[in-house]
Design a protein around this motif. Structure first.
Motif, PDB file in Angstrom:
ATOM      1  N   LEU A   1       0.747  -1.198  -0.100  1.00  0.00           N
ATOM      2  CA  LEU A   1       0.002  -0.005  -0.030  1.00  0.00           C
ATOM      3  C   LEU A   1       0.558   1.228  -0.089  1.00  0.00           C
ATOM      4  O   LEU A   1       0.282   2.437  -0.241  1.00  0.00           O
ATOM      5  CB  LEU A   1      -0.946   0.035   1.324  1.00  0.00           C
ATOM      6  CG  LEU A   1      -1.998  -1.202   1.497  1.00  0.00           C
ATOM      7  CD1 LEU A   1      -2.420  -1.296   2.579  1.00  0.00           C
ATOM      8  CD2 LEU A   1      -2.947  -1.085   0.155  1.00  0.00           C
TER       9      LEU A   1
ATOM     10  N   TYR B   1       5.074   0.589   7.741  1.00  0.00           N
ATOM     11  CA  TYR B   1       4.344  -0.518   7.803  1.00  0.00           C
ATOM     12  C   TYR B   1       4.151  -1.484   6.485  1.00  0.00           C
ATOM     13  O   TYR B   1       4.123  -2.801   6.593  1.00  0.00           O
ATOM     14  CB  TYR B   1       2.719   0.089   8.229  1.00  0.00           C
ATOM     15  CG  TYR B   1       1.464  -1.014   8.120  1.00  0.00           C
ATOM     16  CD1 TYR B   1       1.510  -1.958   9.026  1.00  0.00           C
ATOM     17  CD2 TYR B   1       0.885  -1.054   7.070  1.00  0.00           C
ATOM     18  CE1 TYR B   1       0.523  -2.749   9.156  1.00  0.00           C
ATOM     19  CE2 TYR B   1       0.090  -2.083   6.933  1.00  0.00           C
ATOM     20  CZ  TYR B   1      -0.509  -2.925   8.032  1.00  0.00           C
ATOM     21  OH  TYR B   1      -1.384  -3.752   7.999  1.00  0.00           O
TER      22      TYR B   1
ATOM     23  N   LEU C   1      -1.241   4.273  -1.220  1.00  0.00           N
ATOM     24  CA  LEU C   1      -2.409   4.669  -0.218  1.00  0.00           C
ATOM     25  C   LEU C   1      -2.517   5.956   0.554  1.00  0.00           C
ATOM     26  O   LEU C   1      -3.587   6.876   0.513  1.00  0.00           O
ATOM     27  CB  LEU C   1      -2.771   3.520   0.577  1.00  0.00           C
ATOM     28  CG  LEU C   1      -3.951   3.712   1.479  1.00  0.00           C
ATOM     29  CD1 LEU C   1      -5.264   3.273   0.762  1.00  0.00           C
ATOM     30  CD2 LEU C   1      -3.998   2.793   2.689  1.00  0.00           C
TER      31      LEU C   1
ATOM     32  N   PRO D   1      -9.688   6.646   5.786  1.00  0.00           N
ATOM     33  CA  PRO D   1      -8.566   6.033   5.523  1.00  0.00           C
ATOM     34  C   PRO D   1      -8.966   4.279   5.272  1.00  0.00           C
ATOM     35  O   PRO D   1      -8.791   3.832   4.262  1.00  0.00           O
ATOM     36  CB  PRO D   1      -7.659   6.034   6.429  1.00  0.00           C
ATOM     37  CG  PRO D   1      -7.793   7.200   7.080  1.00  0.00           C
ATOM     38  CD  PRO D   1      -9.289   7.531   7.158  1.00  0.00           C
ATOM     39  N   CYS D   2      -9.559   3.781   6.211  1.00  0.00           N
ATOM     40  CA  CYS D   2      -9.956   2.270   6.370  1.00  0.00           C
ATOM     41  C   CYS D   2     -10.910   1.910   5.098  1.00  0.00           C
ATOM     42  O   CYS D   2     -10.923   1.015   4.474  1.00  0.00           O
ATOM     43  CB  CYS D   2     -10.191   1.843   7.455  1.00  0.00           C
ATOM     44  SG  CYS D   2      -8.828   1.847   8.876  1.00  0.00           S
TER      45      CYS D   2
ATOM     46  N   CYS E   1      -9.078   2.320   1.773  1.00  0.00           N
ATOM     47  CA  CYS E   1      -8.306   0.902   1.691  1.00  0.00           C
ATOM     48  C   CYS E   1      -9.042  -0.256   1.447  1.00  0.00           C
ATOM     49  O   CYS E   1      -8.489  -1.118   0.357  1.00  0.00           O
ATOM     50  CB  CYS E   1      -7.316   0.997   2.972  1.00  0.00           C
ATOM     51  SG  CYS E   1      -6.296  -0.657   3.132  1.00  0.00           S
TER      52      CYS E   1
ATOM     53  N   LYS F   1      -8.570  -2.551  -1.800  1.00  0.00           N
ATOM     54  CA  LYS F   1      -8.034  -4.004  -2.056  1.00  0.00           C
ATOM     55  C   LYS F   1      -9.336  -4.984  -2.114  1.00  0.00           C
ATOM     56  O   LYS F   1      -8.639  -5.927  -3.029  1.00  0.00           O
ATOM     57  CB  LYS F   1      -7.694  -4.301  -0.400  1.00  0.00           C
ATOM     58  CG  LYS F   1      -6.414  -3.657   0.235  1.00  0.00           C
ATOM     59  CD  LYS F   1      -6.043  -4.314   1.648  1.00  0.00           C
ATOM     60  CE  LYS F   1      -6.661  -3.685   2.725  1.00  0.00           C
ATOM     61  NZ  LYS F   1      -6.393  -3.786   3.790  1.00  0.00           N
TER      62      LYS F   1
ATOM     63  N   CYS G   1      -0.727  -0.466  11.563  1.00  0.00           N
ATOM     64  CA  CYS G   1      -0.927   0.568  10.422  1.00  0.00           C
ATOM     65  C   CYS G   1      -1.161   1.917  11.125  1.00  0.00           C
ATOM     66  O   CYS G   1      -1.985   2.131  11.927  1.00  0.00           O
ATOM     67  CB  CYS G   1      -2.123   0.054   9.650  1.00  0.00           C
ATOM     68  SG  CYS G   1      -2.537   1.618   8.379  1.00  0.00           S
TER      69      CYS G   1
ATOM     70  N   PHE H   1      -2.775   4.382  10.095  1.00  0.00           N
ATOM     71  CA  PHE H   1      -4.172   4.735   9.716  1.00  0.00           C
ATOM     72  C   PHE H   1      -5.189   4.085  10.816  1.00  0.00           C
ATOM     73  O   PHE H   1      -6.471   4.559  10.792  1.00  0.00           O
ATOM     74  CB  PHE H   1      -4.458   4.532   8.439  1.00  0.00           C
ATOM     75  CG  PHE H   1      -3.830   5.508   7.511  1.00  0.00           C
ATOM     76  CD1 PHE H   1      -4.070   7.029   7.301  1.00  0.00           C
ATOM     77  CD2 PHE H   1      -2.964   4.917   6.546  1.00  0.00           C
ATOM     78  CE1 PHE H   1      -3.157   7.518   6.611  1.00  0.00           C
ATOM     79  CE2 PHE H   1      -2.313   5.559   5.787  1.00  0.00           C
ATOM     80  CZ  PHE H   1      -2.104   6.966   5.711  1.00  0.00           C
ATOM     81  N   LYS H   2      -4.743   3.061  11.578  1.00  0.00           N
ATOM     82  CA  LYS H   2      -5.583   2.465  12.474  1.00  0.00           C
ATOM     83  C   LYS H   2      -6.128   3.495  13.491  1.00  0.00           C
ATOM     84  O   LYS H   2      -4.927   3.914  14.202  1.00  0.00           O
ATOM     85  CB  LYS H   2      -5.048   1.089  12.868  1.00  0.00           C
ATOM     86  CG  LYS H   2      -6.276   0.273  13.414  1.00  0.00           C
ATOM     87  CD  LYS H   2      -5.325  -1.177  13.697  1.00  0.00           C
ATOM     88  CE  LYS H   2      -6.224  -1.967  14.455  1.00  0.00           C
ATOM     89  NZ  LYS H   2      -7.507  -2.553  14.005  1.00  0.00           N
TER      90      LYS H   2
HETATM   91 FE1  SF4 Z   1      -5.853  -0.221   5.312  1.00  0.00          FE
HETATM   92 FE2  SF4 Z   1      -4.340   0.381   7.770  1.00  0.00          FE
HETATM   93 FE3  SF4 Z   1      -7.222   0.655   7.812  1.00  0.00          FE
HETATM   94 FE4  SF4 Z   1      -5.803  -1.723   7.730  1.00  0.00          FE
HETATM   95  S1  SF4 Z   1      -5.563  -0.126   9.458  1.00  0.00           S
HETATM   96  S2  SF4 Z   1      -7.630  -1.162   6.412  1.00  0.00           S
HETATM   97  S3  SF4 Z   1      -4.115  -1.363   6.320  1.00  0.00           S
HETATM   98  S4  SF4 Z   1      -5.881   1.542   6.234  1.00  0.00           S
END
Ligand code: SF4
Ligand code: ZN
Ligand code: ZN
Length: 329
Positions: free
Chosen positions: A95, A100, A132, A143-144, A147, A151, A237, A239-240
């Protein structure tokens, strides 16, 4: 499941040696070796119970570098002949998240080399022109969710391009329950029918998707990966984010499970019963007018084409598929 302190004087029910783990929902005491065997058997039983691999010879596994997908790769590879597979191929999407992504990629490469598994490592920057973090900045969306949709699109398109019979995902029981309850509590309209152990292929544009970890607890996968010595990505990650609703749901589910071992499993089975899964087969699938991929949107534009229209000023589904053709052959 609880890890026992040394000297608890409990014996493994299989071999009589000192037990190291108590599996509460199954009321079993097991030594390390038989715990590993028990988890592998649990996954094999899920595959058998739901007929996940019927008609499947060539299987793709989506590998993130985390404990779930890598544990799945180990179990399926070790049992490849037994479950009738002729080929297992890994797929990892880099990504481009500083630190990460490098670590995730290394974990996947190490596992695939240990298992002798062919693996495609695809860089998002090569496929779409941006990493990403860059796409997230430009899209102004969570973000998630960005992402996840990217994916899902790539995994589906790569499975179709490679002509595999199915793609295996590393989603476990806790993932599925969390998704279901979070959307329910937030009143988000969501397709719960897609939460079952298998999503059948449709019209040559939807690849068959399998969840062999469907009836496996997350904590079991963590311990399995640790006891097996599987190297997984160690950093989180960036972005978590700390989602308070997710945290509250997890705590509630854990409390209920503690009170009545096996609760999570029975809830999961009720949510995604077979009648509900059958209803999925009759659902209409729309086709994206730009790239031909499946979409639930009645305006016939898939989520990736919508996102890229916003980020790049043009839909890039077709562009991404052409890149996939280049990288996968
Ligand atoms: Fe994507 Fe990071 Fe969110 Fe997981 S935590 S879905 S890798 S952005
Ligand atoms: Zn034992
Ligand atoms: Zn599209």
């Amino acid at each position: 499941m609880s890890v026992l302190a040394p000297g608890t004087r409990k014996s493994c029910y299989k071999c009589g040696r000192e037990a190291e783990v108590m599996v509460r929902y199954a009321r079993l005491y097991l030594c390390r070796e038989h715990y590993i065997e028990y988890i592998e058997e649990r996954i094999m039983k899920t595959i058998e119970k739901y007929g996940l691999l019927s008609g499947v010879k060539r299987l793709l596994i989506a590998l993130s570098g985390g404990k779930d997908s890598l544990s799945l790769a180990y179990v399926l590879s070790r049992n490849k002949e037994k479950i009738g597979l002729t080929e297992i191929i890994g797929l990892h999407i880099d990504l481009g998240i500083n630190g990460y992504s490098e670590e995730s990629r290394e974990s996947v490469e190490k596992a695939c080399s240990e298992l002798g598994m062919k693996c495609f490592i695809l860089s998002l920057k090569d496929l779409l022109g941006l990493s990403l973090p860059e796409i997230i900045r430009k899209s102004n969306r969570p973000p998630c969710s960005v992402c996840g949709l990217i994916k899902r699109y790539i995994i589906n398109a790569a499975s179709i391009e490679l002509g595999v019979d199915a793609v295996a995902m590393g989603h476990h029981m806790d993932d599925i329950l969390l998704f279901y309850l979070r959307n329910f509590l937030l009143g988000v309209k969501s397709d719960y029918l897609k939460l079952g152990p298998v999503i059948e292929a449709k019209d040559t544009i939807v690849a068959k998707k399998l969840r062999p970890l469907y009836e496996v607890y997350e904590e079991d996968l963590s311990l399995y990966a640790k006891l097996r010595g599987i190297k997984t990505v160690g950093t989180e990650c960036p972005f978590k984010h700390n989602d308070h609703i997710e945290k509250a749901i997890k705590e509630m589910l854990d409390k209920l499970e503690n009170h009545a071992p096996g609760y999570k499993l029975s809830l999961l089975r009720r949510i995604t019963s077979s009648e509900k899964r059958e209803a999925l087969l009759s659902q209409e699938v729309f086709t994206c007018k730009y790239c031909g991929s499946p979409t639930n949107n009645k305006d016939n534009i898939c989520a990736l084409c919508k996102l890229t229209q916003n980020v790049f000023g043009e839909p890039r589904g077709l562009y991404l598929k052409q890149k996939l053709k280049e990288f996968l052959h």
